[in-house]
Every structure is written in C-alpha cells, then in structure tokens.
Design an enzyme around this catalytic site. Structure first.
Site, PDB file in Angstrom:
ATOM      1  N   ARG A 255       0.851  -1.182   0.000  1.00 38.64           N
ATOM      2  CA  ARG A 255       0.000   0.000   0.000  1.00 38.64           C
ATOM      3  C   ARG A 255       0.890   1.236   0.000  1.00 38.64           C
ATOM      4  NH1 ARG A 255      -3.940  -2.008  -1.818  1.00 38.64           N
ATOM      5  NH2 ARG A 255      -5.974  -2.258  -0.866  1.00 38.64           N
ATOM      6  N   GLU A 284      -3.445   8.291  -5.472  1.00 34.16           N
ATOM      7  CA  GLU A 284      -3.763   7.579  -6.706  1.00 34.16           C
ATOM      8  C   GLU A 284      -5.086   8.108  -7.258  1.00 34.16           C
ATOM      9  OE1 GLU A 284      -3.741   3.368  -6.100  1.00 34.16           O
ATOM     10  OE2 GLU A 284      -1.718   3.329  -5.285  1.00 34.16           O
ATOM     11  N   HIS A 303      -0.817   0.955 -10.022  1.00 36.61           N
ATOM     12  CA  HIS A 303      -1.523  -0.017  -9.181  1.00 36.61           C
ATOM     13  C   HIS A 303      -2.085  -1.153 -10.043  1.00 36.61           C
ATOM     14  CE1 HIS A 303      -3.797  -0.335  -5.098  1.00 36.61           C
ATOM     15  NE2 HIS A 303      -3.538  -1.539  -5.595  1.00 36.61           N
TER      16      HIS A 303
END
Length: 360
Positions: A255, A284, A303
């Site tokens: 993360r 993000e 991601h």
C-alpha cells in the site's frame, strides 16, 4: 447464532433474527448493494436469489440503509466512512481487493458486519510482477528502452539476480508467493512477518517486524508486500533506508502509505538506493505534475501488479462463491479479523502457519 448476532451466516438466519428486532426483512430477497461505476461481470447468476442495486458514491448512503450485503467493487473508494448508516446497514461487506484498510473505519468496526476480502486472486500475478521488476532493474531494461528511443547503440554488462539476497516484508499469501517466485529465480529470500516463526514449513524461519532493521544491511532487494495497519504505516522511512546497503533496490506492491515517499526520493538522490519501483502510491491516480514521475531510478506503475486478463471475472467468481455460502448459512471464506486488519490464515494440513493477509 445468526449473522444478526455477529455470526457469519446468511439471509435465512438473518430473516429469523428479524423477529428479534434486528430490522431485517422477512419476505423479500436480500438486497445486495454493489458499489462501483462499472457493472461487475457474472452477477446475473444470482438475480433470482438477490435484489441487486448498483450505485455510485453519490447514492451510496441511501442504498446502505436498506442493504443486507455490500459488494465493494470500486475498492479504491474513500466514500464508505461518510456513507455508513448510524444504525443498521449491511451485515456482510465483501471487497474486491486483498487489502481492507479502506474498510477499517470506526463505524464499520463497531458494527456487526462481517468483512470478507478477495484473497486467492492476486497472489501469483503480484509475485510475477515483482519478479519482472527485479529482472527489469537488474538487467537495466529502462536504460535499454531509453537508448532505443534515442537510437543509441551502447553495449553494457548487467547484473545477475541469482545469489543476491531479497528481504520480503509481509508474511501473508502475497508475500509468501513473492518469496517463492524470487526463490525460483535463485535469490536467497528472507521473509518478514508480523510475528516471528522459527519453524516455518516452507521457508524454515520467518522473522518478525522487529528484526527487519538488522536484516537490511545484507539485502540487495527489499520488497514490501505487507497490509496497511497502524503497525505498518510509514514503516519504510529514512531510518530503514539508511540501514540498507548502498546500491540496494526497493519495491512496493503493498500500500502507498507504507512508504514515506520523500524519504525514498532522498535515498535515490543520495545514491543510497540504486533504484526503486512503486506500484502503489499515497495519492492515486498520481497527478501529472507530481515530482515522483521524474525521479531518476524510480519506476512507477498505476496499481496494476495484480491485474491480469480475466481478473475481473476471477473476482466475481470468488464473490459468487461467497454469496452461495452466505445464502445457505455456511461460513464465509476470507473473513477479516477486524482487530488485526487482515485475514488470519489458520494452520493447514500441509503445515502452513498463521500469517497475515497481503494487500492489493
């Protein structure tokens, strides 16, 4: 004990619990709210067993008040804390992710809702992605692409990965898969988990978080595959990077908030680290004007380490399997321990120890 009484069972038991004042409907099919702008695949398979309502963030609060179950298809959303009802709400929340940090807000933690995640979908793809990053940095593939664009023929020697040492932080299924694949490439892998295990059936010894600083001076590769908890937030900071050997490299597929990004950038600029790769970031999507885009030696991906062709169908299949358990009153798969923030993996016949869940 029914799900209305903090058990893991489905709507049949919940309807019985309604007669005890828990507010569940007794005559209608259960209402499953799906949070996401896109329609998940395969959900038409349960349209005769549930009422499905797909909503975006603006209508989430209204939908949650009547929901029996919630499928968090948009698992990057930050809308749930503000939308969660003061009373009632879904008794089962399933997220299409391995990480559950966005679900661990106080109101949901206090509720009777059972949380499940999508463990089992992401492990191998993420492990392959990490292996790809390690090979790309060792073989200087970014440098090769840069020279190709400039039409520059420059022969170079590259590094071998076999025999180098990797420290993988995160002892859940994702971290273990990463360690397994890197080991197959010939790396000497040390696995670090929330708690030490001196007799791990697969890796021999698993180190605890407290041992991490002492492992870094010998590490050529440091891979973060840990879940985001109070214990792991900002774990990778200037202090840890300073303990790494000069020329080592860092990869984060856990993360974004696990890493103090300014400290990572400083370590790259100072030459402490020879390279790094971030598949997850604090913000993000990463804004186009972020200075991270242009940091020398830093690879950034959006991601995507877990996302392979067919992954949405895999996520839907897992949810549907869990829905079948829920509807039949059977125990659910991948139940998150709310106090830990991940899925504890119990002792298996093959000797797999208790481990924490990874993140994606």
């Amino acid at each position: 004990m029914s799900i209305g009484s903090k058990d893991r069972h489905g709507p049949d038991q919940a309807r019985i619990a309604a007669t005890e004042g828990l507010g569940m409907r007794t005559t209608e099919l259960p209402l499953v709210v799906v949070l996401g702008e896109q329609e998940p695949p395969l959900l038409d398979r349960i349209k005769d067993r549930a009422r499905l309502r797909r909503v975006g963030e603006p209508h989430l609060a209204d939908a949650l008040r009547a929901a029996d179950a919630l499928l968090v298809w948009d698992f990057l959303t930050d809308a749930l804390p503000a939308a969660w009802p003061e009373e009632g709400g879904p008794r089962w929340v399933h997220t299409a992710s391995a990480g559950v940090d966005k679900l661990l807000f106080p109101a949901l933690l206090r509720s009777d809702a059972v949380i499940t995640n999508s463990r089992g979908v992401f492990e191998e793809p993420i492990a392959e992605y990490v292996a790809g990053l390690v090979l790309a940095m060792a073989k200087d593939l970014p440098g090769t692409l840069d020279r190709q664009r400039s039409r520059t023929w420059q022969h170079r020697a590259t590094e071998r990965v076999a025999g180098t040492r990797a420290v993988v932080v995160g002892g859940g299924p994702i971290g273990r898969a990463v360690a397994r694949v890197l080991g197959a490439l010939g790396l000497r892998v040390t696995l670090v988990s929330r708690r030490a295990r001196p007799h791990d059936a697969e890796f021999g010894r698993v180190h605890g978080f407290g041992e991490l600083p002492g492992l870094l001076p010998e590490a050529d590769w440091l891979v973060s595959a840990a879940p985001l908890t109070d214990e792991t937030a900002d774990l990778f900071d200037a202090t840890l990077f300073a303990r790494m050997k000069r020329g080592a490299r860092f990869v984060n597929v856990g993360r974004g908030p696990l890493v103090v990004e300014d400290d990572l950038v400083a370590a790259l600029h100072e030459g402490r680290l020879a390279g790094a790769a971030l598949d997850v970031l604090r913000q993000e999507p990463l804004p186009a004007d972020s200075p991270l885009w242009s940091v020398p030696g830093l690879l950034i991906s959006p991601h995507m380490s877990a996302d392979t062709h067919g992954w949405l169908e895999d996520l839907a299949e897992l949810f549907l399997a869990n829905f079948a358990c829920w509807a039949a009153g059977r125990p659910l798969r991948n139940v998150v321990d709310k106090t830990l923030g991940y899925v504890p993996v119990g002792e298996a016949p093959g000797g797999t120890p208790h481990t924490e869940e990874g993140s994606s």
